[in-house]
Design a protein around this motif. Structure first.
Motif, PDB file in Angstrom:
ATOM      1  N   GLU A 210       0.825  -1.206   0.000  1.00  0.00           N
ATOM      2  CA  GLU A 210       0.000   0.000   0.000  1.00  0.00           C
ATOM      3  C   GLU A 210       0.863   1.262   0.000  1.00  0.00           C
ATOM      4  OE1 GLU A 210      -2.574  -0.346   3.311  1.00  0.00           O
ATOM      5  OE2 GLU A 210      -3.630  -2.126   2.537  1.00  0.00           O
ATOM      6  N   ASN A 211       1.906   1.259   0.766  1.00  0.00           N
ATOM      7  CA  ASN A 211       2.792   2.431   0.797  1.00  0.00           C
ATOM      8  C   ASN A 211       3.454   2.665  -0.555  1.00  0.00           C
ATOM      9  OD1 ASN A 211       2.158   2.880   3.411  1.00  0.00           O
ATOM     10  ND2 ASN A 211       4.135   2.338   4.272  1.00  0.00           N
ATOM     11  N   ASP A 212       3.792   1.576  -1.258  1.00  0.00           N
ATOM     12  CA  ASP A 212       4.420   1.726  -2.571  1.00  0.00           C
ATOM     13  C   ASP A 212       3.460   2.358  -3.567  1.00  0.00           C
ATOM     14  OD1 ASP A 212       6.662   0.941  -4.542  1.00  0.00           O
ATOM     15  OD2 ASP A 212       4.877  -0.002  -5.411  1.00  0.00           O
ATOM     16  N   LEU A 213       2.183   1.875  -3.563  1.00  0.00           N
ATOM     17  CA  LEU A 213       1.197   2.454  -4.479  1.00  0.00           C
ATOM     18  C   LEU A 213       0.970   3.932  -4.171  1.00  0.00           C
ATOM     19  CD1 LEU A 213      -1.395  -0.462  -4.621  1.00  0.00           C
ATOM     20  CD2 LEU A 213       0.204   0.226  -6.413  1.00  0.00           C
ATOM     21  N   GLU A 214       0.850   4.250  -2.908  1.00  0.00           N
ATOM     22  CA  GLU A 214       0.598   5.639  -2.527  1.00  0.00           C
ATOM     23  C   GLU A 214       1.783   6.540  -2.862  1.00  0.00           C
ATOM     24  OE1 GLU A 214      -0.639   8.204   1.458  1.00  0.00           O
ATOM     25  OE2 GLU A 214      -0.434   6.014   1.532  1.00  0.00           O
ATOM     26  N   SER A 215       2.992   6.057  -2.634  1.00  0.00           N
ATOM     27  CA  SER A 215       4.173   6.883  -2.913  1.00  0.00           C
ATOM     28  C   SER A 215       4.347   7.106  -4.403  1.00  0.00           C
ATOM     29  CB  SER A 215       5.414   6.206  -2.337  1.00  0.00           C
ATOM     30  OG  SER A 215       5.636   4.950  -2.958  1.00  0.00           O
ATOM     31  N   ARG A 216       4.049   6.088  -5.221  1.00  0.00           N
ATOM     32  CA  ARG A 216       4.182   6.283  -6.668  1.00  0.00           C
ATOM     33  C   ARG A 216       3.125   7.247  -7.203  1.00  0.00           C
ATOM     34  NH1 ARG A 216       4.626   0.613  -9.570  1.00  0.00           N
ATOM     35  NH2 ARG A 216       3.250  -0.056  -7.882  1.00  0.00           N
ATOM     36  N   LEU A 217       1.931   7.186  -6.651  1.00  0.00           N
ATOM     37  CA  LEU A 217       0.891   8.113  -7.084  1.00  0.00           C
ATOM     38  C   LEU A 217       1.285   9.551  -6.730  1.00  0.00           C
ATOM     39  CD1 LEU A 217      -1.901   8.641  -8.281  1.00  0.00           C
ATOM     40  CD2 LEU A 217      -2.862   8.208  -5.992  1.00  0.00           C
ATOM     41  N   GLN A 218       1.804   9.739  -5.535  1.00  0.00           N
ATOM     42  CA  GLN A 218       2.229  11.076  -5.135  1.00  0.00           C
ATOM     43  C   GLN A 218       3.382  11.581  -6.000  1.00  0.00           C
ATOM     44  OE1 GLN A 218       3.151  10.823  -0.993  1.00  0.00           O
ATOM     45  NE2 GLN A 218       0.998  10.624  -0.344  1.00  0.00           N
ATOM     46  N   MET A 219       4.332  10.688  -6.315  1.00  0.00           N
ATOM     47  CA  MET A 219       5.459  11.103  -7.148  1.00  0.00           C
ATOM     48  C   MET A 219       5.017  11.444  -8.561  1.00  0.00           C
ATOM     49  SD  MET A 219       8.722   8.779  -6.062  1.00  0.00           S
ATOM     50  CE  MET A 219       7.885   7.233  -6.355  1.00  0.00           C
ATOM     51  N   THR A 220       4.021  10.717  -9.077  1.00  0.00           N
ATOM     52  CA  THR A 220       3.528  11.005 -10.420  1.00  0.00           C
ATOM     53  C   THR A 220       2.877  12.383 -10.478  1.00  0.00           C
ATOM     54  OG1 THR A 220       3.173   8.660 -10.816  1.00  0.00           O
ATOM     55  CG2 THR A 220       2.026  10.195 -12.267  1.00  0.00           C
ATOM     56  N   GLN A 221       2.097  12.688  -9.467  1.00  0.00           N
ATOM     57  CA  GLN A 221       1.448  13.996  -9.422  1.00  0.00           C
ATOM     58  C   GLN A 221       2.477  15.116  -9.288  1.00  0.00           C
ATOM     59  OE1 GLN A 221      -1.255  13.589  -6.149  1.00  0.00           O
ATOM     60  NE2 GLN A 221      -2.755  12.369  -7.324  1.00  0.00           N
ATOM     61  N   LYS A 222       3.448  14.916  -8.444  1.00  0.00           N
ATOM     62  CA  LYS A 222       4.490  15.921  -8.289  1.00  0.00           C
ATOM     63  C   LYS A 222       5.294  16.080  -9.568  1.00  0.00           C
ATOM     64  CE  LYS A 222       5.112  15.414  -3.303  1.00  0.00           C
ATOM     65  NZ  LYS A 222       6.073  15.061  -2.215  1.00  0.00           N
ATOM     66  N   ALA A 223       5.558  14.946 -10.261  1.00  0.00           N
ATOM     67  CA  ALA A 223       6.335  15.002 -11.498  1.00  0.00           C
ATOM     68  C   ALA A 223       5.594  15.765 -12.584  1.00  0.00           C
ATOM     69  CB  ALA A 223       6.652  13.590 -11.969  1.00  0.00           C
ATOM     70  N   THR A 224       4.259  15.596 -12.651  1.00  0.00           N
ATOM     71  CA  THR A 224       3.470  16.304 -13.672  1.00  0.00           C
ATOM     72  C   THR A 224       3.553  17.813 -13.471  1.00  0.00           C
ATOM     73  OG1 THR A 224       1.966  14.425 -13.817  1.00  0.00           O
ATOM     74  CG2 THR A 224       1.181  16.524 -14.678  1.00  0.00           C
ATOM     75  N   VAL A 225       3.381  18.235 -12.227  1.00  0.00           N
ATOM     76  CA  VAL A 225       3.459  19.669 -11.930  1.00  0.00           C
ATOM     77  C   VAL A 225       4.854  20.202 -12.224  1.00  0.00           C
ATOM     78  CG1 VAL A 225       3.271  21.393 -10.101  1.00  0.00           C
ATOM     79  CG2 VAL A 225       1.629  19.498 -10.212  1.00  0.00           C
ATOM     80  N   TRP A 226       5.847  19.426 -11.816  1.00  0.00           N
ATOM     81  CA  TRP A 226       7.227  19.893 -12.011  1.00  0.00           C
ATOM     82  C   TRP A 226       7.605  19.953 -13.475  1.00  0.00           C
ATOM     83  CZ3 TRP A 226      11.675  17.709 -14.046  1.00  0.00           C
ATOM     84  CH2 TRP A 226      12.872  18.391 -13.758  1.00  0.00           C
ATOM     85  N   LEU A 227       7.147  18.944 -14.281  1.00  0.00           N
ATOM     86  CA  LEU A 227       7.460  18.920 -15.705  1.00  0.00           C
ATOM     87  C   LEU A 227       6.824  20.116 -16.423  1.00  0.00           C
ATOM     88  CD1 LEU A 227       7.162  15.112 -16.562  1.00  0.00           C
ATOM     89  CD2 LEU A 227       9.230  16.509 -16.623  1.00  0.00           C
ATOM     90  N   THR A 228       5.625  20.467 -16.030  1.00  0.00           N
ATOM     91  CA  THR A 228       4.959  21.613 -16.666  1.00  0.00           C
ATOM     92  C   THR A 228       5.756  22.893 -16.440  1.00  0.00           C
ATOM     93  OG1 THR A 228       2.820  20.546 -16.319  1.00  0.00           O
ATOM     94  CG2 THR A 228       2.805  22.912 -16.773  1.00  0.00           C
ATOM     95  N   GLU A 229       6.157  23.102 -15.189  1.00  0.00           N
ATOM     96  CA  GLU A 229       6.951  24.294 -14.884  1.00  0.00           C
ATOM     97  C   GLU A 229       8.308  24.251 -15.582  1.00  0.00           C
ATOM     98  OE1 GLU A 229       7.224  24.298 -10.697  1.00  0.00           O
ATOM     99  OE2 GLU A 229       5.103  24.838 -10.362  1.00  0.00           O
ATOM    100  N   ARG A 230       8.875  23.089 -15.642  1.00  0.00           N
ATOM    101  CA  ARG A 230      10.207  22.961 -16.232  1.00  0.00           C
ATOM    102  C   ARG A 230      10.186  23.184 -17.730  1.00  0.00           C
ATOM    103  NH1 ARG A 230      15.275  24.009 -15.046  1.00  0.00           N
ATOM    104  NH2 ARG A 230      16.765  22.545 -16.004  1.00  0.00           N
ATOM    105  N   LEU A 231       9.111  22.744 -18.438  1.00  0.00           N
ATOM    106  CA  LEU A 231       9.019  22.917 -19.888  1.00  0.00           C
ATOM    107  C   LEU A 231       8.964  24.392 -20.262  1.00  0.00           C
ATOM    108  CD1 LEU A 231       6.616  20.035 -20.985  1.00  0.00           C
ATOM    109  CD2 LEU A 231       8.984  20.384 -21.685  1.00  0.00           C
ATOM    110  N   ASP A 232       8.223  25.162 -19.484  1.00  0.00           N
ATOM    111  CA  ASP A 232       8.160  26.602 -19.761  1.00  0.00           C
ATOM    112  C   ASP A 232       9.540  27.236 -19.649  1.00  0.00           C
ATOM    113  OD1 ASP A 232       5.465  26.298 -20.107  1.00  0.00           O
ATOM    114  OD2 ASP A 232       4.954  26.900 -18.051  1.00  0.00           O
ATOM    115  N   GLY A 233      10.290  26.888 -18.627  1.00  0.00           N
ATOM    116  CA  GLY A 233      11.627  27.437 -18.466  1.00  0.00           C
ATOM    117  C   GLY A 233      12.584  26.986 -19.546  1.00  0.00           C
TER     118      GLY A 233
END
Length: 755
Positions: A210-233
């Motif tokens: 359960e912790n693995d599923l939850e941590s991967r979901l959180q990392m995916t969401q964080k990665a999406t936000v970070w990638l969007t900001e990073r692409l603009d830069g």
């Protein structure tokens, strides 16, 4: 047979007298003999057995007081080949490494959440429980109460009905073990409660998934936000780098940097070749110029020898003409004299030739100097051209480098932007995928039997350790014992010959007298040992028999007086013998034979106050005479070291075949050393398991310094049973030796001997 063997060993040993150095070397020799170690174990076997059994009993008692521990194992599959949800290294878990997943599985975060779930699942197990007291066969084994009753414990003892606080599961009992070549791991837990032993591994595996599923979901969401900001830069950075490259190209008017650099390189190469040739030519001219400069101001004959001048054809021709004219002038001078017309004509021609030669040499010198200046100027010009061309090429390289930096910056920004754009698209596609990191293959089952303690194994290990410790303790005690315990110690530790062994007198008979054992118990083992030693004394020096025998020891109460008296009885059976009590400190021989303290003896004989006939006492019923110590002098050492004492012994040697002297202990006083100087032989008596052998060695070394090495050592007061323990069954009959000799004189035996 043993007595004969001891006699033979004594004869072989006495064939070679030991010096002081040989004595020390013989003592220091260490020979490894397995039988020695076996004999040590045999001597201490009952103590070893008792201590081993005691340790085993304590281990058995302790094993029943230990709390039983149950263990359960969950088999878990870790899916290391699962696809990455986000492939960016900074935010993805490296699922291809088993060790990483095992570390996560055993992390404190997973464990704390597992314990929290276990507390909710089994709340009754984490309530305060009554204090448990271990018992054995229904009898409580409360060690804390026992120690408190004995006054050992300082902490207060809780009452029997007291409640113990709940104990949470400890992570130290969790074991996670991977299988080589497989993705399956075993999760095991040890606990006194069988239900907790099975529940904890299963819950741990569920929490991990359960912790693995939850941590991967959180990392995916964080990665999406970070990638969007990073692409603009990255998009803005790529545009800036492209503009920078274009501006640099226009400002430097760069069209074909590679072509310009190629032309400049070819020109630089040609200048380099010309400069090399000019420098070689300058080196040749410089050599000739330096030779000319060194010869400047010197006579013409020296200038002609310069290689550059001498090589000129005109100079060579003029020089040859000069040599011919000089030879002609020499011949004419001998024939006509210096005033002859022909002689004058030759001299005029010779001066003209030398003038021409001087002008030719100067012409060559001027030519070389001009050529040197021309070559040096040429080299300087080419060198300046080369440095100028190198500067042009360096300027081109700097521009090319700056251009390359800007081009690489544009390319790197473009690649990074393309990569992030592709990953952003992939993340949007795979965001909904959720695949578990692993699954339970075999769930843990509640155990019915305890895993440990293994009582039989614990007791067996304790008894083996106890046996080894007991054997070690036995060897330690044996090593710390520095006395002489058996005959072999005499030769190994002292380097001396063993004259014989005397058993300890048990005093079982109420009328047994140690001084008269030889005559009163003539068939005993003690008497036979005295006879064996008598044989050894007689055979120690067959060509020149010992007449005066000095008996001494290191310390009092070692039995030297008993040996001296009984040995005198044995020698008295062969020939006329006298026993002298020379222990002027603590005499005991006279009292043993019933004489008074005032009986005249040795002191009166040496002082000359009494005649020999009054000092020598004839004993009834025995074959020896006795000379007691007499009146005790104030300074016995002065009496025994006097010339009168030596003369008394010489007189006694004329009257008796054997003279046996009982002296004071050698370690306490020096009386025995004074007597040893005039005695024929010295016999050293020591008590078994009593005197340290280092002390005996020191006393024997004192005798060696005066060239009176003892002919043998008598090991006294040996317990026959102890002797058989040292030697094993080989000497087992020592204990029954006295019984054998006790029946040796029976009537039946006498009849057999008579027949």
């Amino acid at each position: 047979m043993v007595l004969v063997n001891n006699t033979i060993r004594f004869m072989n040993f006495t064939q070679k007298q030991l010096t002081s150095s040989e004595f020390t070397n013989s003592v220091d020799e260490n020979e490894v003999d397995l039988r020695v170690y076996l004999n040590i174990i045999n001597r201490y076997k009952w103590r070893i057995l008792r201590l081993t059994l005691l340790i085993g009993l304590l281990a058995w008692l302790i094993s029943y007081t230990l709390q039983p521990i149950y263990t359960a194992t969950t088999t878990f599959l870790i899916n290391v080949e699962s696809p990455n949800i986000v492939s960016v290294q900074e935010f993805s878990v490296r699922n291809d490494q088993m060790k990483t997943q095992i570390d996560i599985l055993s992390s404190m975060q997973v464990w704390e959440e597992t314990v929290a779930r276990i507390q909710k699942q089994f709340p009754e197990k984490f309530q305060p429980q009554p204090r448990k007291i271990p018992s054995l066969f229904g009898m409580p084994l409360d060690w804390q109460t026992w120690l408190s009753d004995w006054g050992i414990s300082t902490t207060p003892v809780p009452p029997t009905n007291a409640l113990e606080p709940p104990r949470l599961p400890s992570k130290g009992y969790l074991v996670i073990q991977d299988t080589k070549g497989s993705q399956i791991v075993a999760i095991a837990y040890d606990s006194p409660d069988p239900e907790l032993a099975s529940a904890i591994p299963n819950t741990l595996a569920e929490v991990y998934v359960e912790n693995d599923l939850e941590s991967r979901l959180q990392m995916t969401q964080k990665a999406t936000v970070w990638l969007t900001e990073r692409l603009d830069g990255l998009r803005g950075k790529l545009e800036d780098s492209e503009k920078n490259l274009q501006g640099f190209t226009e400002s430097q008017k760069l069209v074909d940097v590679a072509g310009v650099k190629s032309v400049a390189s070819q020109e630089l190469s040609q200048i380099s070749l010309d400069l090399g040739s000019a420098r070689r030519k300058l080196a040749e001219t410089s050599n000739m110029y330096e030779q000319i400069q060194r010869a400047k101001g010197k006579p013409l004959d020296v200038l002609v020898t310069i290689p550059a001048v001498f090589a000129d054809p005109l100079v060579g021709s003029l020089k040859s003409t000069e040599v011919g004219l000089e030879q002609k002038a020499s011949e004419l001078g001998k024939r006509y004299g210096s005033q002859h017309p022909e002689m004058i004509a030759v001299k005029t021609e010779l001066e003209t030739n030398r003038a021409n030669l001087a002008r030719a040499v100067q012409r060559i010198i001027d030519s070389v100097t001009k050529q040197y200046e021309v070559d040096r100027a040429n080299v300087a010009t080419l060198d300046r051209s080369m440095r100028q061309k190198e500067g042009e090429i360096q300027s081109i390289n700097r521009k090319q480098y700056d251009l390359g930096v800007r081009q690489r910056d544009v390319e790197a920004n473009r690649q990074l932007y393309d990569m992030f754009l592709a990953r952003f698209k992939e993340t949007g596609v795979t965001q909904t995928e959720q695949k578990t990191i692993g699954r339970i293959v075999d769930a843990a089952v509640t155990p019915t039997t305890a895993y440990k303690p293994k009582k039989l194994k614990l007791v067996a290990v304790a008894m083996i350790a106890g046996l080894l410790f007991s054997i070690f303790l036995a060897f330690l005690l044996e090593h710390l014992n520095n006395t002489l315990k058996h005959g072999d110690d005499v030769e190994q530790k002292l380097g001396m010959s063993l004259l014989g062994i005397l058993p300890r007198l048990t005093n079982r008979k109420s009328k047994q007298r140690p001084l008269f054992v030889f005559v009163e118990e003539e068939h005993s083992y003690f008497a036979e040992s005295i006879r064996s030693m008598r044989t050894g004394i007689m055979l120690s020096n067959v060509d020149n028999p010992h007449k005066t025998l000095l008996v001494t020891s290191s310390l009092p109460a070692e039995g030297k007086t008993t040996f001296a008296t009984n040995q005198a009885f044995a020698l008295g059976q062969l020939d006329k013998t006298v026993l002298i009590d020379a222990d002027m400190r603590r005499p005991s021989v006279g009292k043993g034979f019933g004489l008074t303290d005032n009986a005249p003896g040795l002191s009166e004989m040496v002082a000359g106050t009494k005649p020999f006939t009054e000092c020598i006492h004839r004993l009834e019923g025995v074959d020896i005479d006795l000379i007691p110590s007499g009146m005790l002098p104030p300074n016995p050492l002065e009496l025994l070291s006097s010339q009168h004492f030596a003369e008394v012994l010489k007189e006694l040697e004329k009257q008796y075949k054997y003279v046996v002297i009982d002296s004071a202990p050698i370690h306490a006083v020096s009386d025995a050393l004074m007597i040893a100087k005039v005695a024929s032989a010295v016999i050293y008596v020591t008590k078994a398991d009593f005197t340290p052998y280092q002390l005996i060695r020191g006393d024997i070394r004192r005798l060696m310094l005066i060239n009176k090495t003892p002919i043998g050592v008598v090991l006294n007061q040996v317990i026959p049973k102890e002797l058989s323990r040292y030697y094993g069954t080989k000497y087992g009959y020592y204990g029954g030796y006295s019984d054998y000799y006790g029946t040796y004189g029976s009537s039946a035996t006498k009849k057999i001997v008579a027949s």
